[in-house]
Design an enzyme around this catalytic site. Structure first.
Site, PDB file in Angstrom:
ATOM      1  N   HIS A  20      70.902  36.352  78.816  1.00 28.89           N
ATOM      2  CA  HIS A  20      69.687  36.748  79.534  1.00 28.89           C
ATOM      3  C   HIS A  20      69.799  38.186  80.034  1.00 28.89           C
ATOM      4  O   HIS A  20      68.853  38.967  79.946  1.00 28.89           O
ATOM      5  CB  HIS A  20      69.457  35.832  80.740  1.00 28.89           C
ATOM      6  N   HIS A  71      65.025  32.145  76.615  1.00 29.48           N
ATOM      7  CA  HIS A  71      65.490  30.855  76.142  1.00 29.48           C
ATOM      8  C   HIS A  71      65.052  30.593  74.713  1.00 29.48           C
ATOM      9  O   HIS A  71      64.088  31.184  74.214  1.00 29.48           O
ATOM     10  CB  HIS A  71      64.964  29.734  77.051  1.00 29.48           C
ATOM     11  N   HIS A  99      75.608  32.088  78.114  1.00 26.94           N
ATOM     12  CA  HIS A  99      74.156  31.906  78.228  1.00 26.94           C
ATOM     13  C   HIS A  99      73.545  32.917  79.190  1.00 26.94           C
ATOM     14  O   HIS A  99      72.587  33.624  78.849  1.00 26.94           O
ATOM     15  CB  HIS A  99      73.867  30.480  78.697  1.00 26.94           C
ATOM     16  N   GLU A 100      74.083  33.002  80.395  1.00 30.83           N
ATOM     17  CA  GLU A 100      73.482  33.878  81.401  1.00 30.83           C
ATOM     18  C   GLU A 100      73.639  35.358  81.043  1.00 30.83           C
ATOM     19  O   GLU A 100      72.735  36.170  81.295  1.00 30.83           O
ATOM     20  CB  GLU A 100      74.079  33.592  82.775  1.00 30.83           C
TER      21      GLU A 100
END
Length: 265
Positions: free
Chosen positions: A216, A222, A212-213
């Site tokens: 980014h 998101h 997830h990170e």
């Protein structure tokens, strides 16, 4: 307090995707408007005065979470707010290139600055490498781990206030955050060191949060799709069976092209 007054106080809107399809922590005590204002400030709104927007303006934010159309802040919604999640604000880009933040090269370096409690560096290195390969498997991006702190993507474990203006809050709550390409701290990925990080379903699975990170750090915001790894709230899934959703693949390929693309668009 009368029902009418409560309704007036708790009618509000949020830009928060619904997250009820997987196990959630026990419902917490209803904390009311002060909690909501504090919650919105870091995740959704740039000013605490923003909850005072006209009702018509706020209505557009309530639809993703208010499936029943009541417009009321109830314990179900508060429970969603209390779930562990990423600290990156929803719905906005913190970038000097907000329309399309991305790296303008296909070869990226990454480094692991330090490590969480109770995990061997070799284990963490393997987890991070695996998380990165999830993204490289569907794009032309190539990654090389280096020892230098001048890497494109720097991953570290931090505690509480750590100098970037986005403090961690101890166990539970915010698990990590990352900075988009072209932002002031581009490529920085921070995990809350106070969390219980693991390779299993105990505590928080480092592999899942890392995917997830890192997403980014590659330019993805998101998603409101709860099947996406870029959904802001944490939920466990078996790492051995993990795969990106169709939406995740489509969004990252919009930035960098497919696996066999000859150049970054």
């Amino acid at each position: 307090m009368s029902v009418c007054i409560k309704t007036a106080i708790f009618k509000f809107t949020v830009f928060l995707p619904v997250c009820l399809a997987f196990p959630v922590p026990p419902a917490t005590k209803f904390e009311g408007w002060d909690f909501v204002k504090d919650y919105f400030h870091p995740f959704f709104l740039m000013k605490k005065e923003s909850p005072l927007l006209a009702y018509e303006e706020k209505t557009k934010f309530t639809q993703p979470i208010d499936q029943n159309g009541t417009g009321l802040l109830d314990e179900k919604i508060v429970t969603v707010m209390h779930q562990p999640r990423c600290g990156v604000p929803d719905g906005i880009h913190h970038s000097t290139n907000p329309g399309r933040p991305k790296w303008n090269k296909s070869s990226l370096t990454y480094s692991i600055i330090n490590y969480p409690y109770g995990m061997r560096p070799s284990t963490v290195s393997g987890i991070i490498g695996g998380a990165i390969s999830i993204w490289s498997s569907v794009t032309p991006l190539m990654f090389q781990q280096v020892e230098s702190q001048d890497a494109d993507i720097e991953l570290s474990f931090r505690k509480r206030a750590h100098g970037d203006g986005w403090s961690f809050d101890g166990p539970g709550g915010i698990l990590g955050h990352a900075f988009l390409p072209d932002s002031q701290s581009q490529g920085a990925v921070h995990f809350d060191k106070d969390e219980h990080w693991s390779t299993s379903n105990r505590g928080f699975n480092l592999f899942l949060v890392s995917i997830h990170e890192i997403g980014h750090s590659l330019g993805l915001p998101h998603s409101t799709n709860r099947n996406s790894i870029m959904y802001p709230t944490y939920w466990y899934q078996n790492p051995k069976k993990f795969h990106l959703s169709d939406e995740d693949i489509q969004r990252i390929q919009q930035l960098y092209g497919g696996k066999y693309s000859s150049a970054i668009p």
